[in-house]
Motif scaffolding. Sequence first.
Motif, mmCIF file in Angstrom:
data_model
loop_
_atom_site.group_PDB
_atom_site.id
_atom_site.type_symbol
_atom_site.label_atom_id
_atom_site.label_comp_id
_atom_site.label_asym_id
_atom_site.label_seq_id
_atom_site.Cartn_x
_atom_site.Cartn_y
_atom_site.Cartn_z
ATOM 1 N N ILE A 94 -71.089 -82.223 27.424
ATOM 2 C CA ILE A 94 -70.687 -81.952 26.040
ATOM 3 C C ILE A 94 -71.922 -81.718 25.178
ATOM 4 O O ILE A 94 -71.985 -80.768 24.399
ATOM 5 C CB ILE A 94 -69.818 -83.101 25.482
ATOM 6 C CG1 ILE A 94 -68.462 -83.102 26.194
ATOM 7 C CG2 ILE A 94 -69.645 -82.968 23.967
ATOM 8 C CD1 ILE A 94 -67.595 -84.306 25.879
ATOM 9 N N ARG A 95 -72.930 -82.569 25.337
ATOM 10 C CA ARG A 95 -74.172 -82.394 24.568
ATOM 11 C C ARG A 95 -74.822 -81.043 24.901
ATOM 12 O O ARG A 95 -75.331 -80.355 24.026
ATOM 13 C CB ARG A 95 -75.141 -83.530 24.843
ATOM 14 C CG ARG A 95 -76.428 -83.414 24.049
ATOM 15 C CD ARG A 95 -77.297 -84.656 24.227
ATOM 16 N NE ARG A 95 -78.591 -84.487 23.632
ATOM 17 C CZ ARG A 95 -78.863 -84.625 22.353
ATOM 18 N NH1 ARG A 95 -77.897 -84.943 21.501
ATOM 19 N NH2 ARG A 95 -80.084 -84.451 21.899
ATOM 20 N N GLN A 96 -74.772 -80.671 26.173
ATOM 21 C CA GLN A 96 -75.349 -79.393 26.581
ATOM 22 C C GLN A 96 -74.636 -78.231 25.896
ATOM 23 O O GLN A 96 -75.285 -77.328 25.375
ATOM 24 C CB GLN A 96 -75.264 -79.244 28.096
ATOM 25 C CG GLN A 96 -75.879 -77.965 28.605
ATOM 26 C CD GLN A 96 -75.798 -77.837 30.110
ATOM 27 O OE1 GLN A 96 -75.400 -78.768 30.806
ATOM 28 N NE2 GLN A 96 -76.155 -76.686 30.627
ATOM 29 N N MET A 97 -73.298 -78.259 25.873
ATOM 30 C CA MET A 97 -72.543 -77.169 25.257
ATOM 31 C C MET A 97 -72.652 -77.178 23.737
ATOM 32 O O MET A 97 -72.692 -76.131 23.103
ATOM 33 C CB MET A 97 -71.071 -77.238 25.677
ATOM 34 C CG MET A 97 -70.854 -76.912 27.139
ATOM 35 S SD MET A 97 -69.102 -76.909 27.606
ATOM 36 C CE MET A 97 -68.771 -78.667 27.730
ATOM 37 N N MET A 98 -72.678 -78.370 23.148
ATOM 38 C CA MET A 98 -72.704 -78.485 21.689
ATOM 39 C C MET A 98 -74.089 -78.228 21.096
ATOM 40 O O MET A 98 -74.203 -77.815 19.951
ATOM 41 C CB MET A 98 -72.221 -79.869 21.261
ATOM 42 C CG MET A 98 -70.752 -80.133 21.538
ATOM 43 S SD MET A 98 -69.655 -79.073 20.589
ATOM 44 C CE MET A 98 -69.933 -79.677 18.932
ATOM 45 N N ARG A 99 -75.158 -78.485 21.884
ATOM 46 C CA ARG A 99 -76.485 -78.363 21.330
ATOM 47 C C ARG A 99 -77.512 -77.807 22.310
ATOM 48 O O ARG A 99 -78.297 -76.938 21.992
ATOM 49 C CB ARG A 99 -76.969 -79.730 20.835
ATOM 50 C CG ARG A 99 -78.302 -79.660 20.153
ATOM 51 C CD ARG A 99 -78.780 -81.023 19.694
ATOM 52 N NE ARG A 99 -79.942 -80.949 18.851
ATOM 53 C CZ ARG A 99 -81.150 -80.592 19.249
ATOM 54 N NH1 ARG A 99 -81.369 -80.236 20.480
ATOM 55 N NH2 ARG A 99 -82.167 -80.549 18.401
ATOM 56 N N GLY A 100 -77.528 -78.338 23.515
ATOM 57 C CA GLY A 100 -78.588 -78.033 24.464
ATOM 58 C C GLY A 100 -78.731 -76.570 24.832
ATOM 59 O O GLY A 100 -79.855 -76.052 24.891
ATOM 60 N N ASN A 101 -77.622 -75.904 25.086
ATOM 61 C CA ASN A 101 -77.700 -74.492 25.474
ATOM 62 C C ASN A 101 -78.239 -73.625 24.346
ATOM 63 O O ASN A 101 -79.053 -72.736 24.585
ATOM 64 C CB ASN A 101 -76.333 -73.987 25.932
ATOM 65 C CG ASN A 101 -75.891 -74.614 27.235
ATOM 66 O OD1 ASN A 101 -76.709 -75.062 28.030
ATOM 67 N ND2 ASN A 101 -74.590 -74.667 27.443
ATOM 68 N N ALA B 14 -80.188 -74.670 21.874
ATOM 69 C CA ALA B 14 -81.596 -75.054 21.692
ATOM 70 C C ALA B 14 -82.473 -74.354 22.741
ATOM 71 O O ALA B 14 -83.535 -73.836 22.405
ATOM 72 C CB ALA B 14 -81.740 -76.575 21.789
ATOM 73 N N ALA B 15 -82.025 -74.336 23.988
ATOM 74 C CA ALA B 15 -82.785 -73.668 25.044
ATOM 75 C C ALA B 15 -82.894 -72.171 24.772
ATOM 76 O O ALA B 15 -83.959 -71.575 24.956
ATOM 77 C CB ALA B 15 -82.136 -73.925 26.395
ATOM 78 N N MET B 16 -81.815 -71.564 24.318
ATOM 79 C CA MET B 16 -81.806 -70.143 24.036
ATOM 80 C C MET B 16 -82.803 -69.801 22.924
ATOM 81 O O MET B 16 -83.443 -68.757 22.938
ATOM 82 C CB MET B 16 -80.384 -69.723 23.627
ATOM 83 C CG MET B 16 -80.184 -68.252 23.456
ATOM 84 S SD MET B 16 -78.452 -67.822 23.180
ATOM 85 C CE MET B 16 -78.050 -68.722 21.706
ATOM 86 N N LEU B 17 -82.958 -70.717 21.964
ATOM 87 C CA LEU B 17 -83.862 -70.496 20.832
ATOM 88 C C LEU B 17 -85.269 -71.020 21.084
ATOM 89 O O LEU B 17 -86.130 -70.945 20.205
ATOM 90 C CB LEU B 17 -83.278 -71.169 19.583
ATOM 91 C CG LEU B 17 -81.949 -70.596 19.103
ATOM 92 C CD1 LEU B 17 -81.351 -71.464 18.019
ATOM 93 C CD2 LEU B 17 -82.133 -69.163 18.625
ATOM 94 N N GLY B 18 -85.487 -71.586 22.266
ATOM 95 C CA GLY B 18 -86.810 -72.098 22.590
ATOM 96 C C GLY B 18 -87.119 -73.441 21.945
ATOM 97 O O GLY B 18 -88.275 -73.802 21.763
ATOM 98 N N LEU B 19 -86.071 -74.181 21.585
ATOM 99 C CA LEU B 19 -86.236 -75.511 20.969
ATOM 100 C C LEU B 19 -86.007 -76.577 22.016
ATOM 101 O O LEU B 19 -85.404 -76.327 23.048
ATOM 102 C CB LEU B 19 -85.231 -75.687 19.822
ATOM 103 C CG LEU B 19 -85.253 -74.624 18.741
ATOM 104 C CD1 LEU B 19 -84.101 -74.810 17.794
ATOM 105 C CD2 LEU B 19 -86.581 -74.661 17.995
ATOM 106 N N ARG B 20 -86.396 -77.769 21.737
ATOM 107 C CA ARG B 20 -86.117 -78.872 22.653
ATOM 108 C C ARG B 20 -84.647 -79.207 22.579
ATOM 109 O O ARG B 20 -84.072 -79.318 21.503
ATOM 110 C CB ARG B 20 -86.944 -80.086 22.296
ATOM 111 C CG ARG B 20 -88.423 -79.852 22.576
ATOM 112 C CD ARG B 20 -89.227 -81.032 22.267
ATOM 113 N NE ARG B 20 -88.752 -82.140 23.109
ATOM 114 C CZ ARG B 20 -89.266 -83.344 23.108
ATOM 115 N NH1 ARG B 20 -90.278 -83.617 22.326
ATOM 116 N NH2 ARG B 20 -88.801 -84.291 23.884
ATOM 117 N N GLY B 21 -83.994 -79.393 23.743
ATOM 118 C CA GLY B 21 -82.582 -79.673 23.827
ATOM 119 C C GLY B 21 -82.266 -81.083 23.496
ATOM 120 O O GLY B 21 -81.249 -81.510 23.151
#
Length: 78
Positions: free
Chosen positions: A62-69, A71-78
Motif C-alpha cells: 500500500i505504501r509503495q502504491m500510495m507513495r513509493g512508486n 517518489a521513485a519515478m520522480l527521483g525522490l526517496r520512497g
Amino acid sequence: MPSEVFKRHFKIVPFHEDDFSRIAEAAGVDTIVNGSDYPHPEGLKWPVEMVAEMGDFGDAEIRQMMRGNAAAMLGLRG
C-alpha cells in the motif's frame, strides 16, 4: 518481452472503483501510482481514501502504491 518494457516505462493511475488486485496481478504493484483527479467526479478529495480499496494488499505494498512508486519515478526517496 514487451510486458517487461511496459512495466519499466508506464505507470497506471487507477480510479478508486477499479480492481486494484486485478491490475497488480496483470501489471505488478510497481506500476501502480496513486493519483486523484479531484474535483472531477471520478477523483477523491482526500487521496488517502484510496487505501480503502486496497484491502488485499499488505502495508508495504500500500505504501509503495500510495507513495513509493511516485517518489521513485520522480527521483525522490520512497
